[in-house]
Design a protein around this motif. Structure first.
Motif, PDB file in Angstrom:
ATOM      1  N   ILE A  33       0.861  -1.187   0.000  1.00 50.98           N
ATOM      2  CA  ILE A  33       0.000   0.000   0.000  1.00 50.98           C
ATOM      3  C   ILE A  33       0.893   1.230   0.000  1.00 50.98           C
ATOM      4  O   ILE A  33       1.829   1.325   0.793  1.00 50.98           O
ATOM      5  N   GLN A  34       0.605   2.173  -0.898  1.00 53.97           N
ATOM      6  CA  GLN A  34       1.369   3.414  -0.976  1.00 53.97           C
ATOM      7  C   GLN A  34       0.417   4.596  -1.042  1.00 53.97           C
ATOM      8  O   GLN A  34      -0.589   4.551  -1.752  1.00 53.97           O
ATOM      9  N   LEU A  35       0.755   5.674  -0.301  1.00 59.56           N
ATOM     10  CA  LEU A  35      -0.004   6.912  -0.337  1.00 59.56           C
ATOM     11  C   LEU A  35       0.834   7.977  -1.016  1.00 59.56           C
ATOM     12  O   LEU A  35       2.015   8.131  -0.701  1.00 59.56           O
ATOM     13  N   ASN A  36       0.233   8.702  -1.948  1.00 60.03           N
ATOM     14  CA  ASN A  36       0.927   9.779  -2.655  1.00 60.03           C
ATOM     15  C   ASN A  36       0.065  11.029  -2.617  1.00 60.03           C
ATOM     16  O   ASN A  36      -1.108  10.985  -3.003  1.00 60.03           O
ATOM     17  N   ALA A  37       0.661  12.140  -2.177  1.00 62.15           N
ATOM     18  CA  ALA A  37      -0.056  13.417  -2.188  1.00 62.15           C
ATOM     19  C   ALA A  37      -0.192  13.906  -3.621  1.00 62.15           C
ATOM     20  O   ALA A  37       0.727  13.758  -4.426  1.00 62.15           O
ATOM     21  N   THR A  38      -1.353  14.466  -3.947  1.00 65.81           N
ATOM     22  CA  THR A  38      -1.602  15.025  -5.279  1.00 65.81           C
ATOM     23  C   THR A  38      -2.023  16.489  -5.114  1.00 65.81           C
ATOM     24  O   THR A  38      -2.210  16.965  -3.987  1.00 65.81           O
ATOM     25  N   GLU A  39      -2.212  17.176  -6.226  1.00 69.69           N
ATOM     26  CA  GLU A  39      -2.641  18.578  -6.175  1.00 69.69           C
ATOM     27  C   GLU A  39      -4.032  18.715  -5.574  1.00 69.69           C
ATOM     28  O   GLU A  39      -4.335  19.702  -4.913  1.00 69.69           O
ATOM     29  N   THR A  87      -2.692  14.121   4.425  1.00 70.56           N
ATOM     30  CA  THR A  87      -2.750  15.371   3.674  1.00 70.56           C
ATOM     31  C   THR A  87      -3.832  16.252   4.280  1.00 70.56           C
ATOM     32  O   THR A  87      -4.667  15.776   5.060  1.00 70.56           O
ATOM     33  N   GLU A  88      -3.833  17.521   3.932  1.00 72.88           N
ATOM     34  CA  GLU A  88      -4.811  18.458   4.478  1.00 72.88           C
ATOM     35  C   GLU A  88      -6.230  18.018   4.125  1.00 72.88           C
ATOM     36  O   GLU A  88      -6.519  17.670   2.985  1.00 72.88           O
ATOM     37  N   GLY A  89      -7.102  18.001   5.109  1.00 74.90           N
ATOM     38  CA  GLY A  89      -8.493  17.617   4.897  1.00 74.90           C
ATOM     39  C   GLY A  89      -8.769  16.141   5.108  1.00 74.90           C
ATOM     40  O   GLY A  89      -9.924  15.727   5.149  1.00 74.90           O
ATOM     41  N   ASN A 128      -8.473   7.706  -5.803  1.00 73.14           N
ATOM     42  CA  ASN A 128      -8.163   9.137  -5.853  1.00 73.14           C
ATOM     43  C   ASN A 128      -9.085   9.830  -4.865  1.00 73.14           C
ATOM     44  O   ASN A 128     -10.301   9.817  -5.036  1.00 73.14           O
ATOM     45  N   VAL A 129      -8.502  10.430  -3.834  1.00 71.17           N
ATOM     46  CA  VAL A 129      -9.257  11.004  -2.731  1.00 71.17           C
ATOM     47  C   VAL A 129      -9.148  12.522  -2.770  1.00 71.17           C
ATOM     48  O   VAL A 129      -8.050  13.069  -2.861  1.00 71.17           O
ATOM     49  N   THR A 130     -10.299  13.176  -2.693  1.00 68.28           N
ATOM     50  CA  THR A 130     -10.364  14.632  -2.600  1.00 68.28           C
ATOM     51  C   THR A 130     -11.037  14.950  -1.275  1.00 68.28           C
ATOM     52  O   THR A 130     -12.093  14.374  -0.973  1.00 68.28           O
ATOM     53  N   PRO A 131     -10.455  15.845  -0.477  1.00 73.87           N
ATOM     54  CA  PRO A 131     -11.108  16.192   0.794  1.00 73.87           C
ATOM     55  C   PRO A 131     -12.538  16.652   0.562  1.00 73.87           C
ATOM     56  O   PRO A 131     -12.878  17.138  -0.519  1.00 73.87           O
ATOM     57  N   GLY A 132     -13.375  16.510   1.590  1.00 78.68           N
ATOM     58  CA  GLY A 132     -14.790  16.860   1.487  1.00 78.68           C
ATOM     59  C   GLY A 132     -15.028  18.286   1.050  1.00 78.68           C
ATOM     60  O   GLY A 132     -14.130  19.129   1.052  1.00 78.68           O
TER      61      GLY A 132
END
Length: 181
Positions: A33-39, A87-89, A128-132
């Protein structure tokens, strides 16, 4: 004769219960499992040894959860993965073995449920996760304020609209005896 049918029933129920107790072997194994921050937020990549799992999604509170059925967690560091504040959020990401043949991925937002897009691929499974919406869409200082009409242009209304913030009074009464209509 009665004893023979009782013995057969007991033997049959024993065979059936043994078949139910044995765990189902999972077809897909998650090996990394790998987590990568995106824009826009975060990308979660799960490396799978083989197969594509069946996916079930749900939301509760600030959490988005995905169950991967027919899947086992085979990580080098153990049977659970957790990352707090990746990451933030996003408050946390957890991947854990839920049952013998399924794992659960939970993504918890800090203020609201995150938006998650699932992208299964060959030997990979990406989220692909986007904060709420509350975290992702902060109002800007340059945004114009709403104008409130003055009393001359405002038309009176008989009933409050559904969008008003006025509470609705609801009275429920009950009796223990029947009444004639």
């Amino acid at each position: 004769m009665k004893q023979e049918s009782i013995i057969r029933s007991v033997l049959l129920s024993s065979v059936v219960s043994l078949g139910v107790i044995q765990p189902v072997s999972a077809q897909t194994q998650v090996t990394d499992i790998q987590l990568n921050a995106t824009e826009t937020g975060l990308e979660i990549n799960l490396e799978t040894a083989d197969g594509t799992p069946n996916i079930f999604e749900t939301q509760y509170g600030n959490t988005f959860a995905i169950d991967l059925v027919n899947t086992q967690l085979k990580l080098p560091d153990g049977e659970t993965f957790q990352q707090d504040n990746p990451t933030e959020g996003i408050a946390s990401v957890t991947v854990e073995q839920r049952y013998s043949n399924s794992i659960r991925i939970t993504v918890t937002g800090t203020d609201d449920v995150p938006q998650v897009e699932v992208s299964p691929g060959e030997n990979t499974f990406a989220l692909n996760v986007t904060p709420g919406s509350q975290t992702a869409q902060q109002p800007s200082a340059e945004e114009p304020s709403q104008q409130v009409p003055d009393q001359e242009t405002q038309q009176p209304t008989e009933e409050p609209s559904q969008a008003s913030d006025e509470p609705i009074e609801l009275i429920i009464t009950a009796t223990r005896t029947e009444r004639a209509p």
